[in-house]
Design a protein around this motif. Sequence first.
Motif, PDB file in Angstrom:
ATOM      1  N   SER A   9       0.848  -1.189   0.000  1.00  0.00           N
ATOM      2  CA  SER A   9       0.000   0.000   0.000  1.00  0.00           C
ATOM      3  C   SER A   9       0.884   1.240   0.000  1.00  0.00           C
ATOM      4  CB  SER A   9      -0.917   0.015   1.225  1.00  0.00           C
ATOM      5  OG  SER A   9      -0.158   0.150   2.403  1.00  0.00           O
ATOM      6  N   THR A  10       0.286   2.361  -0.299  1.00  0.00           N
ATOM      7  CA  THR A  10       0.990   3.638  -0.255  1.00  0.00           C
ATOM      8  C   THR A  10       0.175   4.612   0.574  1.00  0.00           C
ATOM      9  OG1 THR A  10      -0.124   4.549  -2.205  1.00  0.00           O
ATOM     10  CG2 THR A  10       1.860   3.234  -2.584  1.00  0.00           C
ATOM     11  N   ILE A  11       0.753   5.751   0.855  1.00  0.00           N
ATOM     12  CA  ILE A  11       0.053   6.765   1.631  1.00  0.00           C
ATOM     13  C   ILE A  11      -1.209   7.220   0.911  1.00  0.00           C
ATOM     14  CG2 ILE A  11       1.286   8.714   0.626  1.00  0.00           C
ATOM     15  CD1 ILE A  11       0.282   8.317   4.313  1.00  0.00           C
ATOM     16  N   PHE A  12      -1.235   7.042  -0.425  1.00  0.00           N
ATOM     17  CA  PHE A  12      -2.385   7.483  -1.200  1.00  0.00           C
ATOM     18  C   PHE A  12      -3.565   6.514  -1.098  1.00  0.00           C
ATOM     19  CE2 PHE A  12       1.394   9.220  -3.320  1.00  0.00           C
ATOM     20  CZ  PHE A  12       1.121  10.570  -3.188  1.00  0.00           C
ATOM     21  N   SER A  13      -3.328   5.307  -0.601  1.00  0.00           N
ATOM     22  CA  SER A  13      -4.428   4.356  -0.456  1.00  0.00           C
ATOM     23  C   SER A  13      -5.179   4.551   0.857  1.00  0.00           C
ATOM     24  CB  SER A  13      -3.898   2.921  -0.531  1.00  0.00           C
ATOM     25  OG  SER A  13      -3.021   2.658   0.553  1.00  0.00           O
ATOM     26  N   ILE A  14      -4.548   5.213   1.820  1.00  0.00           N
ATOM     27  CA  ILE A  14      -5.185   5.418   3.118  1.00  0.00           C
ATOM     28  C   ILE A  14      -6.477   6.226   3.008  1.00  0.00           C
ATOM     29  CG2 ILE A  14      -4.902   6.550   5.362  1.00  0.00           C
ATOM     30  CD1 ILE A  14      -2.069   5.564   5.438  1.00  0.00           C
ATOM     31  N   TYR A  52      -4.885   4.554  10.984  1.00  0.00           N
ATOM     32  CA  TYR A  52      -4.305   4.119   9.713  1.00  0.00           C
ATOM     33  C   TYR A  52      -2.860   4.593   9.567  1.00  0.00           C
ATOM     34  CZ  TYR A  52      -8.981   2.755   8.157  1.00  0.00           C
ATOM     35  OH  TYR A  52     -10.213   2.139   8.039  1.00  0.00           O
ATOM     36  N   PHE A  53      -2.574   5.780  10.067  1.00  0.00           N
ATOM     37  CA  PHE A  53      -1.219   6.310   9.964  1.00  0.00           C
ATOM     38  C   PHE A  53      -0.285   5.648  10.978  1.00  0.00           C
ATOM     39  CE2 PHE A  53      -4.034   9.567   8.274  1.00  0.00           C
ATOM     40  CZ  PHE A  53      -3.415   9.873   7.071  1.00  0.00           C
ATOM     41  N   CYS A  54      -0.867   5.045  12.028  1.00  0.00           N
ATOM     42  CA  CYS A  54      -0.039   4.323  13.003  1.00  0.00           C
ATOM     43  C   CYS A  54       0.628   3.109  12.363  1.00  0.00           C
ATOM     44  CB  CYS A  54      -0.888   3.884  14.197  1.00  0.00           C
ATOM     45  SG  CYS A  54      -1.475   5.237  15.240  1.00  0.00           S
ATOM     46  N   PHE A  55      -0.039   2.481  11.378  1.00  0.00           N
ATOM     47  CA  PHE A  55       0.554   1.323  10.706  1.00  0.00           C
ATOM     48  C   PHE A  55       1.854   1.718  10.008  1.00  0.00           C
ATOM     49  CE2 PHE A  55      -3.939   0.072  10.903  1.00  0.00           C
ATOM     50  CZ  PHE A  55      -3.810  -1.195  11.451  1.00  0.00           C
ATOM     51  N   ASN A  56       1.828   2.874   9.332  1.00  0.00           N
ATOM     52  CA  ASN A  56       3.041   3.345   8.657  1.00  0.00           C
ATOM     53  C   ASN A  56       4.117   3.729   9.659  1.00  0.00           C
ATOM     54  OD1 ASN A  56       2.066   3.006   6.054  1.00  0.00           O
ATOM     55  ND2 ASN A  56       1.201   5.058   5.961  1.00  0.00           N
ATOM     56  N   ALA A  57       3.704   4.223  10.841  1.00  0.00           N
ATOM     57  CA  ALA A  57       4.669   4.621  11.859  1.00  0.00           C
ATOM     58  C   ALA A  57       5.343   3.405  12.498  1.00  0.00           C
ATOM     59  CB  ALA A  57       3.977   5.467  12.926  1.00  0.00           C
ATOM     60  N   ILE A  58       4.564   2.344  12.732  1.00  0.00           N
ATOM     61  CA  ILE A  58       5.107   1.156  13.391  1.00  0.00           C
ATOM     62  C   ILE A  58       5.914   0.298  12.423  1.00  0.00           C
ATOM     63  CG2 ILE A  58       4.474  -0.973  14.619  1.00  0.00           C
ATOM     64  CD1 ILE A  58       2.024   0.548  15.677  1.00  0.00           C
ATOM     65  N   LYS A  59       5.446   0.164  11.177  1.00  0.00           N
ATOM     66  CA  LYS A  59       6.168  -0.554  10.115  1.00  0.00           C
ATOM     67  C   LYS A  59       6.495  -1.996  10.499  1.00  0.00           C
ATOM     68  CE  LYS A  59       8.257   3.620   8.168  1.00  0.00           C
ATOM     69  NZ  LYS A  59       9.501   4.359   7.862  1.00  0.00           N
ATOM     70  N   LEU A  60       5.491  -2.709  10.978  1.00  0.00           N
ATOM     71  CA  LEU A  60       5.677  -4.128  11.277  1.00  0.00           C
ATOM     72  C   LEU A  60       5.090  -5.027  10.197  1.00  0.00           C
ATOM     73  CD1 LEU A  60       5.070  -4.708  15.101  1.00  0.00           C
ATOM     74  CD2 LEU A  60       7.098  -5.283  13.784  1.00  0.00           C
ATOM     75  N   ASN A  61       4.337  -4.466   9.261  1.00  0.00           N
ATOM     76  CA  ASN A  61       3.607  -5.278   8.284  1.00  0.00           C
ATOM     77  C   ASN A  61       3.993  -4.981   6.839  1.00  0.00           C
ATOM     78  OD1 ASN A  61       1.332  -4.752  10.699  1.00  0.00           O
ATOM     79  ND2 ASN A  61       1.554  -6.862  10.019  1.00  0.00           N
ATOM     80  N   TYR A  62       5.186  -4.449   6.651  1.00  0.00           N
ATOM     81  CA  TYR A  62       5.737  -4.237   5.313  1.00  0.00           C
ATOM     82  C   TYR A  62       4.838  -3.383   4.421  1.00  0.00           C
ATOM     83  CZ  TYR A  62       8.289  -8.213   7.128  1.00  0.00           C
ATOM     84  OH  TYR A  62       9.018  -9.041   7.939  1.00  0.00           O
ATOM     85  N   LEU A  63       4.039  -2.506   5.027  1.00  0.00           N
ATOM     86  CA  LEU A  63       3.191  -1.552   4.305  1.00  0.00           C
ATOM     87  C   LEU A  63       2.199  -2.251   3.369  1.00  0.00           C
ATOM     88  CD1 LEU A  63       5.851   1.188   3.422  1.00  0.00           C
ATOM     89  CD2 LEU A  63       4.359   1.056   5.417  1.00  0.00           C
ATOM     90  N   TYR A  64       1.750  -3.479   3.739  1.00  0.00           N
ATOM     91  CA  TYR A  64       0.751  -4.173   2.944  1.00  0.00           C
ATOM     92  C   TYR A  64      -0.640  -3.615   3.230  1.00  0.00           C
ATOM     93  CZ  TYR A  64       4.226  -7.764   1.790  1.00  0.00           C
ATOM     94  OH  TYR A  64       5.325  -8.428   1.327  1.00  0.00           O
ATOM     95  N   HIS A  65      -1.583  -3.973   2.337  1.00  0.00           N
ATOM     96  CA  HIS A  65      -2.977  -3.582   2.539  1.00  0.00           C
ATOM     97  C   HIS A  65      -3.650  -4.398   3.643  1.00  0.00           C
ATOM     98  CE1 HIS A  65      -4.028  -0.708  -0.652  1.00  0.00           C
ATOM     99  NE2 HIS A  65      -3.105  -1.311  -1.372  1.00  0.00           N
ATOM    100  N   LEU A  66      -3.137  -5.601   3.905  1.00  0.00           N
ATOM    101  CA  LEU A  66      -3.807  -6.521   4.819  1.00  0.00           C
ATOM    102  C   LEU A  66      -4.104  -5.920   6.195  1.00  0.00           C
ATOM    103  CD1 LEU A  66      -4.963  -9.331   5.331  1.00  0.00           C
ATOM    104  CD2 LEU A  66      -2.658 -10.102   5.944  1.00  0.00           C
ATOM    105  N   LEU A 257      -8.967  -2.721  20.965  1.00  0.00           N
ATOM    106  CA  LEU A 257      -8.028  -3.740  20.500  1.00  0.00           C
ATOM    107  C   LEU A 257      -7.916  -3.793  18.981  1.00  0.00           C
ATOM    108  CD1 LEU A 257      -8.909  -6.738  22.863  1.00  0.00           C
ATOM    109  CD2 LEU A 257      -6.802  -5.400  22.872  1.00  0.00           C
ATOM    110  N   ALA A 258      -8.737  -3.025  18.281  1.00  0.00           N
ATOM    111  CA  ALA A 258      -8.785  -3.127  16.815  1.00  0.00           C
ATOM    112  C   ALA A 258      -7.421  -2.892  16.179  1.00  0.00           C
ATOM    113  CB  ALA A 258      -9.814  -2.149  16.250  1.00  0.00           C
ATOM    114  N   LEU A 259      -6.723  -1.868  16.626  1.00  0.00           N
ATOM    115  CA  LEU A 259      -5.422  -1.538  16.027  1.00  0.00           C
ATOM    116  C   LEU A 259      -4.346  -2.581  16.331  1.00  0.00           C
ATOM    117  CD1 LEU A 259      -3.581   0.406  14.478  1.00  0.00           C
ATOM    118  CD2 LEU A 259      -3.216   1.645  16.627  1.00  0.00           C
ATOM    119  N   PRO A 260      -4.092  -2.912  17.607  1.00  0.00           N
ATOM    120  CA  PRO A 260      -2.991  -3.861  17.868  1.00  0.00           C
ATOM    121  C   PRO A 260      -3.233  -5.258  17.321  1.00  0.00           C
ATOM    122  CG  PRO A 260      -4.195  -3.381  19.896  1.00  0.00           C
ATOM    123  CD  PRO A 260      -4.671  -2.405  18.872  1.00  0.00           C
TER     124      PRO A 260
END
Length: 301
Positions: A9-14, A52-66, A257-260
């Motif tokens: 995913s990219t920042i534009f998909s958020i 949604y921006f926390c996912f990019n900040a944490i970077k544990l999921n390789y920036l995938y859409h999943l 718990l949705a985010l973690p």
Amino acid sequence: MFRLLSKESTIFSIPLYIGFLLVMLIFFNLFEISDFAIISTIVTFVGVALGYFCFNAIKLNYLYHLPLFLYTFFVFALYPGNLDIGIAVTLLSNSFIILILTDVNEDTNKKSYILIGTLLVINYIFLPTTWPMILFVILHVISTSQRIGLQLFRVIFGAALTIFSYFSVVYFLGYHSWNEAYLPFYYFNWTVDFQSLYPLIPVVLLLLYAVLDHFNNYNKKSPVSKYKYTFILIFTVAQLLTIVFYMGSHYEYLLLLALPISIILSRMLNFLPKYWMREVGLWSIIICLLIFKISYYFKYF
């Protein structure tokens, strides 16, 4: 479906996910419009959108859409409509705290502890049952800071300023008595209708497997991955304490718990050895959440 969601995913998909979130919140609150409901919905939207921006900040999921997809689906399944303002504010403050604590700029991170103290107090004022977040921040400071005393002082200083401001305002508004609801253990509620939570059992089992698999392969992880995963696990435990102690039949608490768990589950699915396992795991989560959503509406509406 898993193959599609495994694309980067990219920042534009958020904004697409945020747009769906906005439509969903408007739909769920369409028939219950009031000034208070509108405020709660706006705070909920901003808090979840920041997630949604926390996912990019944490970077544990390789920036995938999943993880973005799972997060959206968890919010859809667990959001009851007209969310309590306390939980809405908690979602917002939690997103801010995660963004601050995961900031790669150490100087900005350390200087923001005053703001974190402020957020913790605001969190507590709106929803006293979120006191475990204070423990989470203290553990984070102790485990990551070289000058522990200074950073704890900054947190306490920010909290003290907010507390003083709050009591000053409410005193001049004529509130001169102490409300026992602000005692940390005042709202203890062990009465949970577990039967309503049965559809979520497969999700819980997958979550447990994800954590066990992480520790089984702990030595294979990079130091950065270990640190970030531990950060998410401690954050999850803090939310679980609030849920176990105070949720009762207020299942909207599960939104905390949705985010973690979106991060943990998406990472687990990505590391399953067979493609069919990933697909079955993904659809199991989707079906369980749909069943929970349908059963919730049949029971309460």
